[in-house]
Design a protein around this motif. Structure first.
Motif, mmCIF file in Angstrom:
data_model
loop_
_atom_site.group_PDB
_atom_site.id
_atom_site.type_symbol
_atom_site.label_atom_id
_atom_site.label_comp_id
_atom_site.label_asym_id
_atom_site.label_seq_id
_atom_site.Cartn_x
_atom_site.Cartn_y
_atom_site.Cartn_z
ATOM 1 N N ASP A 127 5.173 -3.955 -10.270
ATOM 2 C CA ASP A 127 4.879 -2.993 -11.332
ATOM 3 C C ASP A 127 3.667 -3.414 -12.166
ATOM 4 O O ASP A 127 3.011 -2.565 -12.780
ATOM 5 N N GLN A 128 3.343 -4.716 -12.179
ATOM 6 C CA GLN A 128 2.107 -5.137 -12.843
ATOM 7 C C GLN A 128 0.887 -4.560 -12.128
ATOM 8 O O GLN A 128 -0.075 -4.123 -12.756
ATOM 9 N N LEU A 129 0.923 -4.572 -10.797
ATOM 10 C CA LEU A 129 -0.172 -3.985 -10.029
ATOM 11 C C LEU A 129 -0.277 -2.490 -10.294
ATOM 12 O O LEU A 129 -1.381 -1.957 -10.483
ATOM 13 N N LEU A 130 0.866 -1.795 -10.311
ATOM 14 C CA LEU A 130 0.839 -0.355 -10.571
ATOM 15 C C LEU A 130 0.250 -0.063 -11.947
ATOM 16 O O LEU A 130 -0.530 0.890 -12.115
ATOM 17 N N ASN A 131 0.608 -0.879 -12.934
ATOM 18 C CA ASN A 131 0.045 -0.690 -14.277
ATOM 19 C C ASN A 131 -1.475 -0.873 -14.265
ATOM 20 O O ASN A 131 -2.219 -0.105 -14.886
ATOM 21 N N ALA A 132 -1.934 -1.916 -13.567
ATOM 22 C CA ALA A 132 -3.372 -2.202 -13.521
ATOM 23 C C ALA A 132 -4.134 -1.073 -12.835
ATOM 24 O O ALA A 132 -5.212 -0.656 -13.293
ATOM 25 N N ILE A 133 -3.592 -0.567 -11.725
ATOM 26 C CA ILE A 133 -4.265 0.518 -11.005
ATOM 27 C C ILE A 133 -4.290 1.791 -11.852
ATOM 28 O O ILE A 133 -5.302 2.498 -11.910
ATOM 29 N N GLU A 190 0.829 -1.209 0.000
ATOM 30 C CA GLU A 190 0.000 0.000 0.000
ATOM 31 C C GLU A 190 0.865 1.261 0.000
ATOM 32 O O GLU A 190 0.549 2.252 -0.677
ATOM 33 N N ASN A 191 1.974 1.230 0.739
ATOM 34 C CA ASN A 191 2.877 2.381 0.745
ATOM 35 C C ASN A 191 3.501 2.611 -0.631
ATOM 36 O O ASN A 191 3.689 3.750 -1.059
ATOM 37 N N ILE A 192 3.822 1.515 -1.316
ATOM 38 C CA ILE A 192 4.383 1.628 -2.660
ATOM 39 C C ILE A 192 3.372 2.270 -3.602
ATOM 40 O O ILE A 192 3.699 3.178 -4.379
ATOM 41 N N VAL A 193 2.115 1.800 -3.532
ATOM 42 C CA VAL A 193 1.073 2.350 -4.406
ATOM 43 C C VAL A 193 0.851 3.826 -4.100
ATOM 44 O O VAL A 193 0.727 4.660 -5.009
ATOM 45 N N ARG A 194 0.806 4.187 -2.821
ATOM 46 C CA ARG A 194 0.624 5.606 -2.460
ATOM 47 C C ARG A 194 1.770 6.457 -3.001
ATOM 48 O O ARG A 194 1.550 7.575 -3.488
ATOM 49 N N LEU A 245 -5.236 5.864 -1.693
ATOM 50 C CA LEU A 245 -5.973 4.678 -2.119
ATOM 51 C C LEU A 245 -7.476 4.956 -2.070
ATOM 52 O O LEU A 245 -7.974 5.544 -1.117
ATOM 53 N N ASP A 246 -8.173 4.501 -3.103
ATOM 54 C CA ASP A 246 -9.636 4.538 -3.081
ATOM 55 C C ASP A 246 -10.135 3.103 -2.947
ATOM 56 O O ASP A 246 -9.346 2.151 -3.000
ATOM 57 N N PRO A 247 -11.449 2.897 -2.721
ATOM 58 C CA PRO A 247 -11.959 1.535 -2.542
ATOM 59 C C PRO A 247 -11.590 0.594 -3.693
ATOM 60 O O PRO A 247 -11.276 -0.579 -3.473
ATOM 61 N N GLY A 248 -11.655 1.081 -4.929
ATOM 62 C CA GLY A 248 -11.308 0.239 -6.065
ATOM 63 C C GLY A 248 -9.852 -0.196 -6.030
ATOM 64 O O GLY A 248 -9.522 -1.348 -6.339
#
Length: 342
Positions: A303-309, A270-274, A280-283
């Protein structure tokens, strides 16, 4: 004044390198004359490198091992799954400690030690000699190549540049060392142990030309090499990355500080995504949960997750398209033990 840690893993650059203790007596180098660290081209890092450095989320273990490598003046060998941040760490260290642009040496199965130290083009020199002979010794026209000495056809590689006698360590990323020929890790031993190397073409020419001016790997500026020999002053911060595709010889391993990066847990993820994409939103939270579930049965990269988000946040994207894109982007990198649909 506290010495440890020099690298803190925080986002803000600082002058902590001034606190770095003296090297162990067996890792002391005296190359010279000292060179100042170069600036980034145009005074700033490229946007992708700056983003990578500023958003890296260090773990307590990575902070400890980076500081161990800095204090011991030893290379840092980082292993871990793809997308775990192995190649981003040196950019974060260089940014925080103000160590200038990162040198990068990408390894393939055909890479040899000389590729990292310097490149010499004898064919270009031969062609230049033929051109001079055909010109009858007359001066070349404006815009023609400047000369035909050995140094005109030599350029330092990333490792060769990192070992120049800089006042502070250069940062060098040797990426995917496990893809190299079997001999490369052993060939690196002496250079990494001694912090020096020779350029035979310049050593042979030293009687007629004691010094040579060569271009560094990451700049068109030239540096002076005396007697064909290069010795570091501040041992570079060298990061070698490996995806764990092979074993390395014990003699190589004992000369490295080792760090294994694991798949990030939820809080770290979660810290990486932020850091990359904001709050972060619910989705997004739902996608992170699905990613963690999928990652438990087969390998996925962060990085696959970051691309998807990022795709999911494109304005106007229908919900069904968001789900289809997530499936298309989050494809396992290896075999799965079980499949869970989104």
């Amino acid at each position: 004044m506290s010495i440890w840690p020099v690298y803190t893993g925080t986002e803000e650059p600082h002058d902590g390198m001034a606190r770095l203790p003296d090297p162990p007596p067996w890792r002391t180098f005296n190359g010279g004359p000292p060179l100042p660290l170069p600036l980034e081209p145009n005074g700033a890092a490229s946007p992708d490198r700056e983003h990578r450095a500023a958003t890296y989320q260090a773990t307590p273990q990575s902070v400890e091992m980076v500081n161990a490598a800095l204090v011991l003046r030893r290379p840092l060998l980082i292993t871990g799954p793809p997308g775990s941040g192995k190649s981003s760490l040196p950019y974060a260290v260089a940014r925080e400690l103000k160590l200038g642009p990162v040198l990068r040496w990408n390894i393939t199965s055909r890479t040899v030690l000389q590729d990292g130290l310097y490149q010499y083009d004898p064919m270009a020199r031969l062609l230049a000699a033929s051109r001079e002979a055909g010109n009858g010794g007359r001066d070349e026209p404006a815009g023609a190549p400047a000369g035909n000495t050995v140094e005109d056809h030599l350029r330092l590689g990333p490792l060769g540049t990192a070992l120049l006698p800089y006042e502070r360590p250069r940062v060098l990323l040797i990426d995917e060392i496990d893809k190299s020929d079997l001999d490369l890790p052993n060939d690196l031993l002496n250079v990494l142990e001694e912090g020096q190397y020779e350029i035979p073409e310049l050593v042979r020419a030293a009687r007629q030309a004691p010094t040579a001016r060569l271009m560094a790997s990451d700049s068109d500026d030239r540096v002076t090499i005396a007697e064909g020999r290069v010795r570091c002053r501040a041992f570079p911060f060298i990061v070698l990355t490996s995806n764990g595709e092979r074993e390395f010889p014990p003699a190589f391993l004992r000369r490295c500080v080792r760090l294994h990066l694991r798949r990030p847990e939820r809080e770290h993820l979660e810290n990486i995504v932020r850091a990359h994409l904001g709050d972060l939103d619910p989705g997004t939270e739902e996608m992170i949960a699905s990613f963690l579930e999928q990652n438990s049965v087969g390998e996925l990269a962060t990085d696959q997750l970051l691309n998807a988000i990022y795709l999911a946040r494109v304005p106007g994207l229908p919900a069904e398209s968001r789900e289809d894109l997530a499936k298309a982007v989050l494809v396992h990198l290896g075999p799965v033990t079980e499949f869970h649909d989104f």
